[in-house]
Design an enzyme around this catalytic site. Structure first.
Site, PDB file in Angstrom:
ATOM      1  N   SER A 193     -11.462  -1.269  -1.345  1.00 17.23           N
ATOM      2  CA  SER A 193     -10.216  -1.381  -0.572  1.00 17.23           C
ATOM      3  C   SER A 193     -10.514  -1.769   0.866  1.00 17.23           C
ATOM      4  O   SER A 193      -9.868  -2.651   1.443  1.00 17.23           O
ATOM      5  CB  SER A 193      -9.452  -0.054  -0.587  1.00 17.23           C
ATOM      6  OG  SER A 193      -8.758   0.132  -1.779  1.00 17.23           O
ATOM      7  N   HIS A 236      -4.107   5.921   3.282  1.00 13.85           N
ATOM      8  CA  HIS A 236      -4.704   4.697   2.740  1.00 13.85           C
ATOM      9  C   HIS A 236      -4.169   3.449   3.435  1.00 13.85           C
ATOM     10  O   HIS A 236      -4.925   2.617   3.942  1.00 13.85           O
ATOM     11  CB  HIS A 236      -4.452   4.635   1.236  1.00 13.85           C
ATOM     12  CG  HIS A 236      -5.273   3.629   0.505  1.00 13.85           C
ATOM     13  ND1 HIS A 236      -4.895   2.316   0.374  1.00 13.85           N
ATOM     14  CD2 HIS A 236      -6.455   3.740  -0.134  1.00 13.85           C
ATOM     15  CE1 HIS A 236      -5.811   1.665  -0.325  1.00 13.85           C
ATOM     16  NE2 HIS A 236      -6.774   2.504  -0.644  1.00 13.85           N
ATOM     17  N   ASP A 293       0.829  -1.202   0.000  1.00 17.40           N
ATOM     18  CA  ASP A 293       0.000   0.000   0.000  1.00 17.40           C
ATOM     19  C   ASP A 293       0.864   1.253   0.000  1.00 17.40           C
ATOM     20  O   ASP A 293       1.978   1.246  -0.534  1.00 17.40           O
ATOM     21  CB  ASP A 293      -0.930  -0.031   1.222  1.00 17.40           C
ATOM     22  CG  ASP A 293      -2.299   0.551   0.930  1.00 17.40           C
ATOM     23  OD1 ASP A 293      -2.384   1.783   0.825  1.00 17.40           O
ATOM     24  OD2 ASP A 293      -3.270  -0.212   0.805  1.00 17.40           O
TER      25      ASP A 293
END
Length: 626
Positions: free
Chosen positions: A469, A170, A138
C-alpha cells in the site's frame, strides 16, 4: 455526495451515482453486479438495482437479487451477471517506534525528508508545476491534519460516512506519502512543494465494526466518481483475489477515454521462502493485475523485494515499502495489546479485534465489571461469518450491554463468542464509539469478579507503515509530480518513460519479482524532455481501440494499424495491420543500482531507529493477531 474541505457544503455529483452496502446476504437475496443494455431488464429487476458505472453503451449496476430474479436474468441474452466481490485495505502493517530520543513526537516540531524520495529520484524533480489531481480510494482522510495540503475534496456516502473522518489511519497515511507538505513539520510527501490536489473516496465506515467490508460495486462507483471529478491518477492501496470483468472494463474505458493512470497494491501475500526457492508464481490480486493498472510491489530497507511482496507476471514496478513514516489519523486510538489479570494472578495476553471506531480507546488499566462481558450466541456467530451482519435483536442486545457496562462504571465492553467450524469472526456488524473488544478466546472461566484489563493503545500525528500500500502511494505521488511538469503528456507517455528508465533490480528486463524495477523519476523526466519513445510499442490489447497509424507489438513484431479497429489482432485480421519488423521485448533499462542517486539505504533521523511490530498478521488495523 461531494464535500469541500473548506466549506463542508454538500453538493450533488453530476454522475448521480450512489454507494450501496458491501456484499452480503440480505432478505432480498445476494449482492450482484449486472451489466445490461437499455430495455433489457424488467421493471421488477430494475427496481432492485442502482447504476454505478458504464461499459460502452451498457450500464453496470449493483443490487440485491432474489434467486428467482437471478434465474430469469441468466436467460436474457447479452446480460452479464457477477456475484459482488470483496476487497481489503488491511493487508499492511504498522511498525511502532520504540521510545528513544528520536520519537515520533519530534515530528511535531521538525521535518523529515523520507529516504524514499531520494531512492526514487522524486526529490530531484522540479516542484509540481501544474495541477494533476490524485484520487485516493481508501478509508477516508484526516483532512485537517496540519501536514496535509489545503486543496483536498472528498465524497460522502450513506454507507461509509464522512470522507474527512478516517475509519482508521490507512487513508491518511497514503495521503501523507503522496502530498504531505514541506512546511517545517512532520514529513515531506511526493507533492510537498508546488501544486497539490487530492480527492478522497471513502469506502468503509469502521475498521472492524459496522460497514467495514468493501464490495466490488463500491470500488467501481468510486473509480467512476474519481474520474468524473477530474482525477488523472487514481491510487488504490487495496486488493482482493477475485477477477471482475466489469471492473476491468470500467478501468479500460477510463484509461483510453479519460487518460487516467491507475496504480494499485499488488498485495502482501508474498513468501520469502518461495522467493528463495525461485518460485515466483504468487496468486494474482486485483485491481492491481488488470491490464491497465500498474501493479506495485515493495522493497525492504536492504533494497531487495520485501518478504511480503508477491512475485508474479503482473508486477510492473517496485518501490520502498518498509519504514515508511507518514501522517496518521489524529482522532484514532489503535489498541495494540490487551492483557487480562484475575485477582493477583499473572497477566495473560489475549487475541482480540477492536470493534469501536477508536475515538476513546486510549491506553488504560480498567476493572472489568461482570456487566461488561457479553456473549454472542452460536447463531450470531454463524450469521456474522456467513452474511457479515447481525440481527436487529442482537444489535439491540449489544447496545443494552453497553449501557449496563457504563452504568456499572465499566470502561470497556468485552464480547466473547463460541468457536465455530465455519471459520473465525473477523469483525462485527455493530457501530460504537465506546471501547469494545471482540475477544477470540476469553481466558476467564467461572468467576468473573476481580478482573482487570490492561490496554495499550497507539495514538500520534504520525505512524510508520510497511506494505505494498505504501509503495503504491509513493508511485502515485511520483507520477503526479512528474506529470505536473507537462500535463500535455499522455498517460502512455508517462508510463513508458517510467518503465524505460527504472532501475533494473532483478533479472535483465521485466521479471516477476521486480517488474520493470524501481522508478527513477528524474531520469523519466529527462526521457520525456528528449522526446524519446520505447523501441517496442505497447503490446496489443483486445480491449483497446486503435486508430489508423497507431503502432503495437504483437508476438515480438511491430505492427501499424491501417484503420480504426478494436478486438482485432494482427493474426485474426491481417488486412487491418501492416508488419514493420521485429523488436526485442526483453530490453533492460539502462539505469543500474550503481547510478548516482540510488540511495535506498540512505536513512536519516527517525528512519535509523529500530522498530518493533506491535501488530501480527500484517494488519494495519491491528487485531491482536487476527
Amino acid at each position: 455526495m461531494v464535500c469541500s474541505k473548506k466549506s463542508l457544503l454538500i453538493a450533488g455529483i453530476a454522475t448521480g451515482l450512489s454507494i450501496l452496502p458491501a456484499a452480503h446476504a440480505q432478505e432480498g437475496g445476494n449482492s450482484y453486479l449486472v451489466e445490461y443494455a437499455q430495455g433489457q431488464l424488467s421493471p421488477n429487476v430494475l427496481s432492485s438495482l442502482k447504476v454505478i458505472g458504464r461499459n460502452g453503451n451498457n450500464y453496470i449496476a449493483q443490487g440485491y437479487l432474489s434467486a428467482q430474479q437471478v434465474a430469469g436474468l441468466e436467460h436474457v441474452n447479452g446480460v452479464i451477471l457477477e456475484p459482488d466481490y470483496g476487497l481489503s485495505l488491511s493487508n499492511n502493517s504498522l511498525d511502532y517506534l520504540q521510545n528513544s530520543s528520536h520519537s515520533l513526537d519530534t515530528l511535531n516540531n521538525s521535518e523529515l525528508e523520507p529516504y524514499w524520495l531520494r531512492a526514487t529520484g522524486i526529490n530531484s524533480l522540479p516542484i509540481a508545476l501544474n495541477e494533476i489531481p490524485v484520487c485516493i480510494i481508501d478509508s477516508g482522510v484526516d483532512s485537517a491534519h496540519p501536514d496535509l495540503p489545503n486543496n483536498i475534496n472528498g465524497y460522502h456516502s450513506v454507507y461509509a460516512g464522512f470522507w474527512n473522518q478516517d475509519a482508521l489511519s490507512h487513508g491518511t497515511h497514503m495521503a501523507g506519502i503522496i502530498a504531505a507538505q514541506g512546511n517545517g513539520i512532520g514529513v515531506k510527501g511526493a507533492l510537498s512543494e508546488g501544486v497539490a490536489k487530492l480527492q478522497v473516496h471513502k469506502l468503509i465506515r469502521t475498521a472492524h465494526g459496522k460497514n467495514s467490508s468493501i464490495s466490488g460495486g463500491s470500488l467501481i462507483e468510486a473509480i467512476e466518481v474519481c474520474a468524473n471529478s477530474g482525477a488523472k491518477v487514481i491510487n488504490m492501496s487495496l486488493s482482493g483475489d477475485q477477477f471482475s470483468p466489469m471492473t476491468m472494463a470500467v478501468i479500460d474505458r477510463l484509461t483510453y477515454d479519460r487518460g487516467v493512470i491507475f496504480v494499485a497494491a499488488a498485495g502482501n501475500h508474498g513468501s520469502q521462502l518461495k522467493k528463495l526457492s525461485g518460485l515466483h508464481n504468487d496468486s494474482l490480486h486485483y485491481p492491481a493485475s488488470y491490464h491497465n493498472v500498474l501493479s506495485i510491489g515493495a522493497l525492504d530497507t536492504n533494497g531487495v523485494a520485501a518478504s511480503f511482496s508477491p512475485a508474479n507476471g503482473e508486477i510492473d514496478l517496485v518501490a520502498p515499502g518498509s519504514k515508511i513514516i507518514s501522517t496518521a489519523n489524529r482522532s484514532h486510538f489503535a489498541v495494540q495489546q490487551v492483557g487480562v489479570q484475575q485477582g493477583s494472578g499473572a497477566e495473560e495476553l489475549i487475541s482480540y479485534t477492536q470493534i469501536d471506531v477508536g475515538v476513546n480507546s486510549h491506553s488504560m488499566q480498567a476493572t472489568l465489571p461482570a456487566q461488561c462481558i457479553y456473549s454472542l450466541t452460536a447463531e450470531d456467530v454463524e450469521q456474522q461469518i456467513a452474511e457479515r451482519t447481525l440481527s436487529y435483536n442482537t444489535r439491540v442486545a449489544l447496545s443494552n450491554a453497553q449501557s449496563s457496562c457504563k452504568a456499572a462504571n465499566g470502561k470497556v465492553l468485552v464480547i466473547d463468542y463460541p468457536q465455530s467450524t465455519s471459520g473465525s469472526v473477523k469483525g462485527l456488524d455493530y457501530y460504537t464509539e465506546f471501547p469494545t473488544l471482540l475477544v477470540h478466546q476469553w481466558p476467564v472461566v467461572g468467576d468473573t469478579s476481580n478482573i482487570t484489563l490492561n490496554i495499550s493503545s497507539f495514538h500520534s500525528n504520525y505512524v510508520v507503515g510497511a506494505g505494498t500500500s505504501q509503495a503504491t502511494a509513493i508511485i502515485s505521488g511520483g507520477i503526479a509530480r512528474l506529470w505536473s511538469q507537462n500535463p500535455q503528456w499522455s498517460n502512455t507517455d508517462i508510463i513508458n518513460a517510467i518503465k524505460e528508465t527504472s532501475y533494473d533490480l532483478g533479472s535483465s528486463g521485466h521479471d516477476n519479482v521486480y517488474g520493470y524495477g524501481l522508478p527513477n523519476f528524474a531520469k523519466a523526466l529527462s526521457y520525456l524532455h528528449a522526446g524519446r519513445t520505447p523501441d517496442c510499442p505497447q503490446e496489443w490489447y483486445q480491449n483497446k481501440p486503435y486508430s489508423g497509424g497507431e503502432k503495437v507489438t504483437y508476438n515480438g513484431i511491430v505492427y501499424t494499424a491501417h484503420y480504426w479497429n478494436k478486438n482485432l489482432s494482427p493474426s485474426a485480421a491481417p488486412s487491418m495491420w501492416e508488419a514493420q519488423g521485429a523488436c526485442d521485448m526483453n530490453n533492460a533499462s539502462t539505469s543500474q543500482p550503481t547510478d548516482g542517486g540510488y540511495s535506498t539505504l540512505d536513512f536519516s533521523g527517525l528512519e535509523e531507529e529500530e522498530v518493533s511490530y506491535s501488530c501480527e498478521g500484517l494488519s494495519l488495523m491491528c487485531g491482536g493477531g487476527r
